[in-house]
Design a protein around this motif. Structure first.
Motif, PDB file in Angstrom:
ATOM      1  N   PRO A   1       7.647  71.039  20.022  1.00 43.58           N
ATOM      2  CA  PRO A   1       8.033  71.344  21.409  1.00 43.58           C
ATOM      3  C   PRO A   1       8.597  70.142  22.173  1.00 43.58           C
ATOM      4  CG  PRO A   1       5.791  72.096  20.933  1.00 43.58           C
ATOM      5  CD  PRO A   1       6.217  71.228  19.800  1.00 43.58           C
ATOM      6  N   GLU A   2       8.361  68.922  21.705  1.00 46.15           N
ATOM      7  CA  GLU A   2       8.787  67.784  22.509  1.00 46.15           C
ATOM      8  C   GLU A   2       9.806  66.892  21.804  1.00 46.15           C
ATOM      9  OE1 GLU A   2       5.002  64.884  22.170  1.00 46.15           O
ATOM     10  OE2 GLU A   2       4.692  66.584  23.529  1.00 46.15           O
ATOM     11  N   LEU A   3      10.616  67.497  20.940  1.00 46.87           N
ATOM     12  CA  LEU A   3      11.607  66.710  20.215  1.00 46.87           C
ATOM     13  C   LEU A   3      12.946  66.635  20.946  1.00 46.87           C
ATOM     14  CD1 LEU A   3      11.010  67.996  16.573  1.00 46.87           C
ATOM     15  CD2 LEU A   3      10.120  65.907  17.631  1.00 46.87           C
ATOM     16  N   ALA A   4      13.609  65.489  20.805  1.00 45.72           N
ATOM     17  CA  ALA A   4      15.013  65.358  21.197  1.00 45.72           C
ATOM     18  C   ALA A   4      15.828  65.404  19.905  1.00 45.72           C
ATOM     19  CB  ALA A   4      15.241  64.040  21.925  1.00 45.72           C
ATOM     20  N   LEU A   5      16.909  66.154  19.916  1.00 50.57           N
ATOM     21  CA  LEU A   5      17.688  66.367  18.697  1.00 50.57           C
ATOM     22  C   LEU A   5      19.115  65.865  18.835  1.00 50.57           C
ATOM     23  CD1 LEU A   5      16.703  70.025  17.665  1.00 50.57           C
ATOM     24  CD2 LEU A   5      15.711  67.861  16.885  1.00 50.57           C
ATOM     25  N   VAL A   6      19.547  65.086  17.841  1.00 56.25           N
ATOM     26  CA  VAL A   6      20.953  64.706  17.735  1.00 56.25           C
ATOM     27  C   VAL A   6      21.642  65.775  16.898  1.00 56.25           C
ATOM     28  CG1 VAL A   6      22.581  63.029  16.786  1.00 56.25           C
ATOM     29  CG2 VAL A   6      20.504  62.232  17.926  1.00 56.25           C
ATOM     30  N   THR A   7      22.635  66.420  17.489  1.00 54.37           N
ATOM     31  CA  THR A   7      23.342  67.479  16.758  1.00 54.37           C
ATOM     32  C   THR A   7      24.804  67.131  16.506  1.00 54.37           C
ATOM     33  OG1 THR A   7      23.982  68.607  18.799  1.00 54.37           O
ATOM     34  CG2 THR A   7      21.882  69.271  17.793  1.00 54.37           C
ATOM     35  N   ARG A   8      25.314  66.080  17.157  1.00 58.94           N
ATOM     36  CA  ARG A   8      26.697  65.649  16.958  1.00 58.94           C
ATOM     37  C   ARG A   8      26.738  64.151  16.656  1.00 58.94           C
ATOM     38  NH1 ARG A   8      30.766  68.975  18.300  1.00 58.94           N
ATOM     39  NH2 ARG A   8      32.213  67.241  18.567  1.00 58.94           N
TER      40      ARG A   8
END
Lengths: 448, 448
Positions: free
Chosen positions: B53-60
């Motif tokens: 629930p508390e993740l930051a995600l790099v998608t690019r």
């Protein structure tokens, strides 16, 4: 890239030296957020142009799509200015001299351990000044700190100089650099310092009231070195047997290898070794004992040669009988690098080891300097330049060419202008392109 | 959150102490990638449940959509195990004792400076051992290091103990903690150490060949403290005038304020002040001179009180005449904290200042300990517990309840089990829920 303890210890050595030097010039450490709103990056036009292609973006957080993507810090001029514009009010707040030790990300197409990695560790200094002169002075001061580190600690001879416009930092008025020649003769940009002028100040409205009550933009510098320095050290000094580490940065300066065959020899050898370890450690020498009997002495010799440990001390039963040991230098392999019968009397051994460490440090710098100087060629024509670059060497020539001409040479030869050295050769120079008089010489080379 | 130099200097003090303690126990620093493939996080079931629930995600990255999102490190057990499973082959590779100093991100809904921030700085230790006993021993050893830091450096009394299952780290067999009482009597979890058992080893196949040639899973610990400690220090000791910093961690231990009205007094006062600064600095005291004449002495007194500087030295013309100065303590405000006529003779002043710094350090710890102990109440019934929590205090009681009962109390009172203290009170205990005998007491409190 993962940095294992032995490599990280080199970085700790670099940090310790640099951090003290920075602080001695009034710089203080701070920490700025890593995730930067995308809109910050776009505020300085040439900055976004330079960095946009290699950004990593956070688009989701806490399970939700973000309204604005966050940039994973490639460098921090924008977020720093966002804060400075709030912190700086008056000329009394200047100069502001900040540095941070952190990680940065640049989405590179081709990576190479330590030299060009998607993520790397670095320090980035950010300063703000009341005048253009002070910002320029600070940018120059820090490139000199880097050059001194390279020469005195890394035994890595560097040419400090100014980058061409084409090769300057995205957002800087001028970029200073230290350029080093690796063992394969390619150039490595080992540290940079930028005079940012008021470019970011204008983009972020970083202003102050001067002593006449008038609003002025601050003038800024930024400067950084990274874990790339580790790669530079490895590639400057290594040979076919592995690393050769400069003593001042070597995590292990002396490895002690006890040698015995018969059990009854062990006690005397280990007593001698313990005395060596304790006297050297007390003298502040970073010493490591390898008494692992599951490995042969020969295996250990190879192992610590590969790891680049400057000095190996061997102690066998015959040495013990003489109250002596064998001191072997990593930088002079084989029998020639071995000194037999070195006394293990603490004061004598300490002096001996420190002398040898200093000698290794100095001769590594000398050897690398001679190698570099032997591979820089003064050229006067394009044909000479091409031949020099093809031979893998560095070409030095007068240069008054345009940005387009510089790019054309890169296209044709793969070489770029590494820098206009601060230390210019005496005499008159003519421009490689036009044959007319040129104010300065530059160095062309292929680089990492 | 931005950490400005004064706050960052406290962090540097914490790092310096901790790093040396870690290394003294054989731990080495390393660095692991910050961006972790999402699939790594999902390999350990309870870990992903806790952190998803508390993740930051790099998608690019580099202008392209990534095939697999990358998690911005919330903690590194998964990427560490990904590497350990490749590095560890044999029992000879164990124990492996690693630590990294880095930043981590947790996408929190409500943030509070230093205490709960989206990004924070920390160290995370990761160790792998051949036996379950060794992993347990290491987890306990490190929580003791944290407790000792809190007591001796931060003057922050802590209760070391074991977390309840409900409050343990996602993926740990057991979590140890140090719990501190802040000035508002809320609890702060100030550091944790986890025995991870072989949970991550099984998820990542981190195995080794034992001395009989059989494949075994490693047993692991992980442990960390963060910039939250800075918040803990501020909220343990501060008062209405601002911070009160423990001398051992104060970036400035002594501020020297010269006072003069007439120009002819300046020279003598400054000569006296220079002598004080140089003798204290030489003695290793972190000393700061504020001779800015655009600010009044009163303004400066307030300023350095707010910043929590432990000692202020005032020097005026009358002091100069007596070869003396005034020493004022931050922790005892007003006239009572002032000592007049302190000799500025270097040896005498150095002794005096060191004595006062030690006394401040000790009395800060004593004051905080008394405050904490006066606000822990032994309770036997739910009504007593509720009343204690409502009064803002900590409730101590026997506990053999279930996870569900623990959650129900949180729901009803807002308090959680902070820990089962290692140091258990003598005598028999009865469980708060059942009234039956209980092996242990725990502490319930509201927390940050």
């Amino acid at each position: 890239m993962v940095i294992r303890p032995y490599g990280y210890a080199i970085w700790e050595g670099i940090q310790k030296y640099m951090d003290a030097k920075f602080k001695a010039t009034g710089v203080q450490n701070a920490y700025f957020p890593q995730l930067i709103p995308y809109s910050f990056i776009t505020k300085e036009a040439s900055h976004v142009e330079g960095f946009a292609p290699e950004l990593a973006l956070v688009t989701r957080g806490g399970g939700k799509e973000l309204e604005e993507p966050l940039v994973v810090r490639p460098t921090s001029e924008t977020i720093v200015n966002n804060m400075l514009s709030q912190w700086i009010q008056s000329y009394r707040d200047l100069p502001m001299l900040l540095n941070q030790w952190c990680n940065v990300h640049r989405w590179e197409m081709r990576t190479r351990p330590f030299i060009r990695t998607l993520e790397f560790l670095w320090q980035e200094g950010h300063t703000a000044h009341a005048t253009a002169e002070e910002a320029e002075e600070r940018a120059m001061q820090m490139i000199r700190v880097y050059a001194e580190f390279a020469q005195t600690q890394a035994a890595m001879p560097v040419i400090p100089g100014r980058k061409s416009r084409v090769e300057s930092f995205a957002g800087a008025n001028v970029t200073y650099t230290i350029e080093a020649m690796m063992g394969d003769k390619k150039a490595l940009q080992a540290g940079t310092s930028h005079n940012l002028g008021d470019n970011f100040a204008k983009a972020f409205d970083t202003t102050f009231l001067d002593d006449k009550g008038e609003t002025q933009y601050v003038h800024q510098s930024s400067w950084g070195v990274s874990t790339r320095l580790i790669g530079g050290i490895l590639m400057t000094h290594g040979d076919d047997s592995g690393l050769i580490l400069p003593p001042r940065l070597a995590p292990i300066q002396v490895v002690v290898v006890p040698i015995w065959k018969k059990d009854e020899e062990k006690e005397a050898v280990m007593a001698s070794v313990d005395s060596i370890i304790s006297s050297l450690s007390n003298a502040g020498v970073r010493t490591h004992l390898d008494a692992d009997q599951s490995k042969s002495p020969g295996w250990k010799f190879n192992q610590y040669e590969m790891k680049g440990v400057p000095i190996r001390i061997e102690v066998g039963p015959k040495d013990v009988a003489k109250g002596a040991c064998v001191v072997a230098r990593r930088d002079v392999p084989g029998k020639e690098g071995k000194e037999f019968g070195v006394s293990i009397e603490p004061a004598a051994l300490e002096t001996k080891v420190n002398d040898v460490l200093n000698d290794i440090q100095n001769s590594m710098l000398q050897k690398a300097t001679e190698f570099r100087d032997a591979n820089i060629v003064d050229v006067k024509t394009m044909d000479e330049l091409k031949a020099t670059i093809e031979a893998g060497k560095w070409a030095r020539c007068g240069w008054e060419g345009t940005d387009e001409e510089e790019k054309a040479i890169k296209e044709e030869t793969g070489a770029t202008i590494r820098c206009f050295p601060f230390d210019q050769p005496a005499g008159e120079h003519t421009c490689l392109m036009s044959g007319k008089p040129a104010k300065e010489v530059c160095i062309f080379a292929k680089s990492y």
